[in-house]
Design a protein around this motif. Structure first.
Motif, PDB file in Angstrom:
ATOM      1  N   LYS A 137       5.664   5.446   0.234  1.00  0.00           N
ATOM      2  CA  LYS A 137       6.928   6.522   0.130  1.00  0.00           C
ATOM      3  C   LYS A 137       6.770   7.554   0.177  1.00  0.00           C
ATOM      4  O   LYS A 137       7.302   8.129   1.662  1.00  0.00           O
ATOM      5  CB  LYS A 137       7.923   6.658  -1.024  1.00  0.00           C
ATOM      6  N   ILE A 138       5.722   8.214  -0.125  1.00  0.00           N
ATOM      7  CA  ILE A 138       4.853   9.379   0.671  1.00  0.00           C
ATOM      8  C   ILE A 138       4.601   9.516   2.008  1.00  0.00           C
ATOM      9  O   ILE A 138       5.027  10.528   2.754  1.00  0.00           O
ATOM     10  CB  ILE A 138       3.427   9.986  -0.686  1.00  0.00           C
ATOM     11  N   ILE A 139       4.111   8.075   2.327  1.00  0.00           N
ATOM     12  CA  ILE A 139       3.463   8.648   3.739  1.00  0.00           C
ATOM     13  C   ILE A 139       4.861   8.519   4.599  1.00  0.00           C
ATOM     14  O   ILE A 139       4.077   8.913   6.362  1.00  0.00           O
ATOM     15  CB  ILE A 139       2.444   7.290   4.208  1.00  0.00           C
ATOM     16  N   GLY A 140       5.464   7.345   4.426  1.00  0.00           N
ATOM     17  CA  GLY A 140       7.048   7.576   4.979  1.00  0.00           C
ATOM     18  C   GLY A 140       7.415   8.897   5.328  1.00  0.00           C
ATOM     19  O   GLY A 140       8.467   8.410   6.070  1.00  0.00           O
ATOM     20  N   LYS A 141       7.111  10.137   4.508  1.00  0.00           N
ATOM     21  CA  LYS A 141       8.905  11.159   4.309  1.00  0.00           C
ATOM     22  C   LYS A 141       7.810  12.323   5.254  1.00  0.00           C
ATOM     23  O   LYS A 141       8.106  13.064   5.414  1.00  0.00           O
ATOM     24  CB  LYS A 141       8.571  11.035   3.491  1.00  0.00           C
ATOM     25  N   LEU A 142       6.297  11.595   5.629  1.00  0.00           N
ATOM     26  CA  LEU A 142       4.935  12.693   6.570  1.00  0.00           C
ATOM     27  C   LEU A 142       5.744  13.588   7.654  1.00  0.00           C
ATOM     28  O   LEU A 142       5.983  14.772   8.366  1.00  0.00           O
ATOM     29  CB  LEU A 142       3.622  12.629   6.060  1.00  0.00           C
TER      30      LEU A 142
ATOM     31  N   VAL B   6      -4.433  10.655   3.925  1.00  0.00           N
ATOM     32  CA  VAL B   6      -3.762  11.423   2.825  1.00  0.00           C
ATOM     33  C   VAL B   6      -3.440  10.018   1.979  1.00  0.00           C
ATOM     34  O   VAL B   6      -3.984  10.340   0.552  1.00  0.00           O
ATOM     35  CB  VAL B   6      -2.617  11.784   3.450  1.00  0.00           C
ATOM     36  N   ARG B   7      -4.072   9.258   2.532  1.00  0.00           N
ATOM     37  CA  ARG B   7      -4.172   7.260   1.836  1.00  0.00           C
ATOM     38  C   ARG B   7      -5.016   7.543   1.171  1.00  0.00           C
ATOM     39  O   ARG B   7      -4.840   7.051   0.364  1.00  0.00           O
ATOM     40  CB  ARG B   7      -3.847   6.280   2.907  1.00  0.00           C
ATOM     41  N   ASN B   8      -6.149   7.892   1.454  1.00  0.00           N
ATOM     42  CA  ASN B   8      -7.606   8.265   1.055  1.00  0.00           C
ATOM     43  C   ASN B   8      -7.405   8.691  -0.323  1.00  0.00           C
ATOM     44  O   ASN B   8      -8.257   8.236  -1.705  1.00  0.00           O
ATOM     45  CB  ASN B   8      -8.557   8.424   2.272  1.00  0.00           C
ATOM     46  N   GLU B   9      -7.262   9.798   0.056  1.00  0.00           N
ATOM     47  CA  GLU B   9      -7.211  11.054  -0.872  1.00  0.00           C
ATOM     48  C   GLU B   9      -6.003  10.541  -2.111  1.00  0.00           C
ATOM     49  O   GLU B   9      -5.936  11.155  -3.364  1.00  0.00           O
ATOM     50  CB  GLU B   9      -6.462  11.930  -0.167  1.00  0.00           C
ATOM     51  N   LEU B  10      -5.195   9.799  -1.398  1.00  0.00           N
ATOM     52  CA  LEU B  10      -4.116   8.963  -2.816  1.00  0.00           C
ATOM     53  C   LEU B  10      -5.213   8.262  -3.539  1.00  0.00           C
ATOM     54  O   LEU B  10      -4.233   7.959  -4.942  1.00  0.00           O
ATOM     55  CB  LEU B  10      -2.655   8.770  -2.040  1.00  0.00           C
ATOM     56  N   ALA B  11      -5.642   7.496  -2.892  1.00  0.00           N
ATOM     57  CA  ALA B  11      -5.955   6.227  -2.994  1.00  0.00           C
ATOM     58  C   ALA B  11      -7.406   6.852  -4.787  1.00  0.00           C
ATOM     59  O   ALA B  11      -7.834   6.135  -5.567  1.00  0.00           O
ATOM     60  CB  ALA B  11      -6.629   5.453  -2.501  1.00  0.00           C
ATOM     61  N   GLN B  12      -8.017   7.795  -4.105  1.00  0.00           N
ATOM     62  CA  GLN B  12      -9.230   7.964  -5.258  1.00  0.00           C
ATOM     63  C   GLN B  12      -8.893   8.840  -5.936  1.00  0.00           C
ATOM     64  O   GLN B  12      -7.551   9.317  -6.584  1.00  0.00           O
ATOM     65  CB  GLN B  12      -9.843   8.831  -4.381  1.00  0.00           C
ATOM     66  N   PRO B  13      -9.574   8.130  -6.848  1.00  0.00           N
ATOM     67  CA  PRO B  13      -9.222   8.098  -8.951  1.00  0.00           C
ATOM     68  C   PRO B  13      -9.846   9.895  -8.475  1.00  0.00           C
ATOM     69  O   PRO B  13      -9.960  10.664  -7.891  1.00  0.00           O
ATOM     70  CB  PRO B  13     -10.815   7.992  -9.138  1.00  0.00           C
ATOM     71  N   LEU B  14      -8.721   9.890  -9.895  1.00  0.00           N
ATOM     72  CA  LEU B  14      -9.204  11.344  -9.884  1.00  0.00           C
ATOM     73  C   LEU B  14     -10.458  12.081 -10.859  1.00  0.00           C
ATOM     74  O   LEU B  14     -11.393  11.729 -11.635  1.00  0.00           O
ATOM     75  CB  LEU B  14      -7.820  12.248 -10.982  1.00  0.00           C
ATOM     76  N   ASP B  15     -10.548  13.736  -9.483  1.00  0.00           N
ATOM     77  CA  ASP B  15     -11.947  13.704  -9.817  1.00  0.00           C
ATOM     78  C   ASP B  15     -12.216  15.690  -9.870  1.00  0.00           C
ATOM     79  O   ASP B  15     -11.939  15.971  -8.826  1.00  0.00           O
ATOM     80  CB  ASP B  15     -13.255  13.735  -9.072  1.00  0.00           C
ATOM     81  N   LEU B  16     -11.403  16.134 -10.971  1.00  0.00           N
ATOM     82  CA  LEU B  16     -10.607  17.327 -11.518  1.00  0.00           C
ATOM     83  C   LEU B  16     -12.179  18.280 -10.846  1.00  0.00           C
ATOM     84  O   LEU B  16     -12.095  19.237 -10.368  1.00  0.00           O
ATOM     85  CB  LEU B  16     -10.639  17.153 -12.903  1.00  0.00           C
ATOM     86  N   GLU B  17     -12.800  18.262 -11.470  1.00  0.00           N
ATOM     87  CA  GLU B  17     -15.085  18.261 -11.787  1.00  0.00           C
ATOM     88  C   GLU B  17     -15.161  18.806 -10.475  1.00  0.00           C
ATOM     89  O   GLU B  17     -15.479  20.111 -10.119  1.00  0.00           O
ATOM     90  CB  GLU B  17     -15.311  17.616 -12.896  1.00  0.00           C
ATOM     91  N   GLY B  18     -15.247  17.097  -9.488  1.00  0.00           N
ATOM     92  CA  GLY B  18     -15.444  17.758  -8.023  1.00  0.00           C
ATOM     93  C   GLY B  18     -14.662  18.752  -7.445  1.00  0.00           C
ATOM     94  O   GLY B  18     -15.003  19.274  -6.578  1.00  0.00           O
TER      95      GLY B  18
END
Length: 259
Positions: free
Chosen positions: A170-175, A186-198
């Protein structure tokens, strides 16, 4: 990143409002309204009015009560910043930039111009020099900062859980008119586990408040998980509870710390 126009991609994300949901869309309108000389809310005039209509945002959220209770007495103890100077100084720092930031206002303006120039079948060239950017901006610096701002919004979107494949689509379809490489980024960033420290390690000194503000744009701020994410981000970037509350107040968002 060689085939990613991060400045244009940021403009696409901001124009579509795809990562600015609920109160986040109002905050985005408030930032741009302030940048264009409007008031606190998107009803203050300028581009904020247009954006508010496009995103269905309406007026700014009320800042009193509500989610201030979620974190209770769990206050950040960052020592790197002070709340002194009030809203005027804070807004100037956010939109005008600091030692590590070219300025949120200038970067957002450049991003939206770059994206707009490439719509409607126009073959506008990528920004390749500072000639197309505000005077204080270097092209590479602006590209690096645009990438960080995109990642800030995507990370915040993951605050209350991973973004599933359906939501990703849905996000990608609205870009809008973006390249396949930009879609994959964008797809890769969305799929990555959240790494706040990094992520925080990649933030240059002086850009912390801009990152926090962009994160706020991507959060509806109606769950404890979202409030906790902003709390963790504030702690990691040494943004004090007072400064956090000032940012929220300026852009019409509910505070996460008790006053």
């Amino acid at each position: 990143m060689a085939n990613i126009d991060a400045i244009k991609l940021l403009g696409s994300i901001l124009n579509s409002g795809v990562l600015s949901r609920g109160s986040g869309s109002n905050i985005l309108g408030s930032v741009i309204g302030s940048m264009m000389g409007g008031g606190q809310s998107s009803s203050g005039g300028g581009l904020g009015d247009i954006l508010g209509s496009v995103l269905g945002g309406g007026g700014a959220q009320q800042g009193a009560g509500g989610l201030g209770d979620l974190l209770g007495g769990n206050r950040a103890q960052g020592s790197g910043q002070s709340g002194a100077g009030g809203l005027t100084d804070l807004l100037g720092g956010l939109l005008g930039g600091g030692a590590g930031g070219a300025g949120l206002g200038g970067l957002i303006g450049a991003a939206m111009s770059q994206f707009g120039g490439q719509q409607g079948g126009q073959a506008a060239a990528h920004f390749t020099s500072s000639d197309h950017l505000p005077q204080e901006m270097d092209y590479q610096q602006a590209t690096d900062q645009a990438t960080l701002l995109i990642r800030a919004m995507i990370n915040a979107a993951k605050a209350d859980g991973n973004v599933d494949s359906e939501e990703q689509q849905k996000i990608i379809g609205k870009l809008g008119e973006v390249t396949q490489d930009e879609v994959e980024f964008v797809r890769n960033e969305l799929a990555q586990p959240l790494d706040l420290e990094g992520f925080v390690r990649a933030i240059p000194q002086g850009m912390e408040q801009q990152i926090y503000t962009m994160s706020l744009m991507a959060i509806d701020l109606d769950t404890q998980a979202e409030a906790q994410y902003l709390h963790r981000l504030a702690q990691a970037t040494q943004i004090t509870p007072q400064v956090s509350n000032l940012i929220h107040q300026k852009f019409g968002a509910q505070p996460i710390y008790k006053t």
